[in-house]
Design a protein around this motif. Structure first.
Motif, mmCIF file in Angstrom:
data_model
loop_
_atom_site.group_PDB
_atom_site.id
_atom_site.type_symbol
_atom_site.label_atom_id
_atom_site.label_comp_id
_atom_site.label_asym_id
_atom_site.label_seq_id
_atom_site.Cartn_x
_atom_site.Cartn_y
_atom_site.Cartn_z
ATOM 1 N N ALA A 26 -5.102 1.752 7.391
ATOM 2 C CA ALA A 26 -4.984 2.855 6.812
ATOM 3 C C ALA A 26 -5.059 4.008 7.728
ATOM 4 N N ARG A 27 -5.806 4.004 8.727
ATOM 5 C CA ARG A 27 -6.061 5.005 9.909
ATOM 6 C C ARG A 27 -4.987 4.664 11.195
ATOM 7 N N ASP A 28 -4.561 3.284 11.222
ATOM 8 C CA ASP A 28 -3.644 3.009 12.570
ATOM 9 C C ASP A 28 -2.245 3.060 12.069
ATOM 10 N N THR A 29 -2.035 3.286 10.798
ATOM 11 C CA THR A 29 -0.504 3.635 10.457
ATOM 12 C C THR A 29 -0.301 4.913 9.816
ATOM 13 N N SER A 30 0.946 5.292 9.503
ATOM 14 C CA SER A 30 1.123 6.742 8.855
ATOM 15 C C SER A 30 1.904 6.796 7.725
ATOM 16 N N THR A 31 2.775 6.038 7.631
ATOM 17 C CA THR A 31 3.631 6.153 6.478
ATOM 18 C C THR A 31 3.862 5.061 5.368
ATOM 19 N N ILE A 32 3.685 3.701 6.065
ATOM 20 C CA ILE A 32 4.105 2.643 5.154
ATOM 21 C C ILE A 32 2.922 2.241 4.188
ATOM 22 N N ARG A 33 3.377 1.771 3.074
ATOM 23 C CA ARG A 33 2.391 1.660 1.826
ATOM 24 C C ARG A 33 1.458 0.496 2.217
ATOM 25 N N LEU A 34 0.397 0.227 1.718
ATOM 26 C CA LEU A 34 -0.574 -1.112 2.309
ATOM 27 C C LEU A 34 -0.930 -1.782 0.935
ATOM 28 N N GLY A 35 -1.342 -2.918 1.017
ATOM 29 C CA GLY A 35 -1.648 -3.772 -0.201
ATOM 30 C C GLY A 35 -2.138 -5.236 -0.060
ATOM 31 N N THR A 36 -2.279 -5.748 -1.089
ATOM 32 C CA THR A 36 -2.930 -7.109 -1.154
ATOM 33 C C THR A 36 -2.034 -7.853 -2.275
ATOM 34 N N LEU A 37 -1.507 -9.231 -1.799
ATOM 35 C CA LEU A 37 -0.943 -10.286 -2.884
ATOM 36 C C LEU A 37 -1.851 -11.443 -2.561
ATOM 37 N N MET A 38 -2.733 -11.758 -3.550
ATOM 38 C CA MET A 38 -3.548 -11.073 -4.419
ATOM 39 C C MET A 38 -4.984 -11.054 -4.140
ATOM 40 N N THR A 39 -5.639 -9.752 -4.334
ATOM 41 C CA THR A 39 -7.147 -9.919 -4.026
ATOM 42 C C THR A 39 -7.533 -10.913 -5.186
#
Length: 312
Positions: free
Chosen positions: A62-75
């Motif tokens: 979240a801090r080291d990228t700037s535009t790309i969305r981030l997530g989990t498959l699957m928590t």
């Protein structure tokens, strides 16, 4: 068609490895970087240097990228208390400026639970806990500021929670539910999710499984088109046969098997295969990239496959 990059770091990856892939995905125009939520390598791999925690990783990204969305498959719903998970996800959403999504599942990999001392209830109980977690996560995030949230379930009880912190995204970060369940999975998707994901499924099986989710939406008066319908597939793309074979060998897979069960071939062939999934209802595909050191693979997919499927 939107393409996203999906990784399996439990097979062996450091944070720096994941950051390099996420930055490459961001540079080459992919819609998101997702990772699995597992603590033990699968198959014959040794998993060295060891697992990384999904939400710790996403906080860093979240801090080291700037535009790309981030997530989990699957928590996995077995790993974290839903109240704690709600705080974690909201905080990472704040850290990213509102770029987080969460895929949530019931959990299935018994060996990782045994290896790290995590309780692994029966299938029925895991789904019961999964359902309560979906209700709690969405309830906490959607509670208006200044109000409290309470929940009295069989497995979790929350009393007068301040429902803080709030995520940046309103009313909440997107929630993904997926899998092959015939009854509870479609019902939970219809009630709580923004996206339904089919992992590692042949194209001719998609329409019927998507239709079950659509029917579940209609049963509760929800517009089925409110949902995004997606697939997750291993990808192995090369400029020629030699490069395709080299990439397949690097991940221990057979080219012919990958052509049947995944996305395998030249950029044109992969784009044509993606179009098949689009015709069966997929609107988004998670490209499972298994060799995290092969950043040229990500670049090739971004430069030659992504533009070819933009209008699919």
């Amino acid at each position: 068609m939107e393409l996203r990059i999906f990784t399996e770091p439990q097979q062996g990856a450091t944070y720096d490895d994941l950051l390099a892939v996420a930055l490459a995905a961001e540079e080459h125009g992919f819609g998101a970087f997702f990772r699995s939520d597992h603590y033990l390598a699968m198959g014959d791999g040794d998993g060295l240097p060891g697992p990384t925690d999904a939400w710790t990783t996403l906080a860093g990204l979240a801090r080291d990228t700037s535009t790309i969305r981030l997530g989990t498959l699957m928590t996995s719903a077995t790993f974290r208390h839903p109240g704690v998970l709600a705080i974690q996800v909201a905080q990472v959403d704040q850290m990213s400026g509102g770029r987080v999504e969460i895929g949530l599942g019931a959990g299935w990999f018994v060996q990782e639970h045994e290896a790290y001392g995590i309780p692994f209830p029966s299938t029925g109980e895991r789904f019961d806990r999964f359902e309560e977690q979906l209700a709690i996560l969405t309830g906490l995030w959607e509670t208006p500021s200044g109000e409290t949230f309470s929940f009295d379930g069989k497995h979790y009880t929350l009393s007068d929670s301040p429902a803080l912190p709030k995520p940046v995204q309103a009313p909440r970060p997107p929630v993904l539910v997926g899998g092959h369940g015939l009854r509870r999975t479609p019902a939970l998707t219809a009630r709580y999710a923004d996206e339904f994901n089919l992992p590692f499924t042949l194209p001719d099986e998609h329409r019927a499984k998507y239709d079950r989710v659509r029917a579940a939406c209609e049963e509760i008066g929800r517009d089925p088109d409110d949902l995004t319908y997606s697939s997750a597939l291993v990808v192995c793309c090369g400029r020629d046969d030699a490069e395709i074979r080299r990439r397949a060998a690097a991940i221990g897979r057979d080219v012919d098997e990958l052509r049947t069960n995944g996305l395998c071939g030249t950029p044109d062939e992969v784009a044509e295969r993606i179009a098949v999934f689009a015709r069966e209802g997929s609107q988004r595909i998670y490209l499972q990239v298994l060799d995290l050191a092969d950043l040229d693979h990500v670049a090739l997919l971004g430069e030659q496959v992504l533009p070819a499927v933009a209008d699919v």
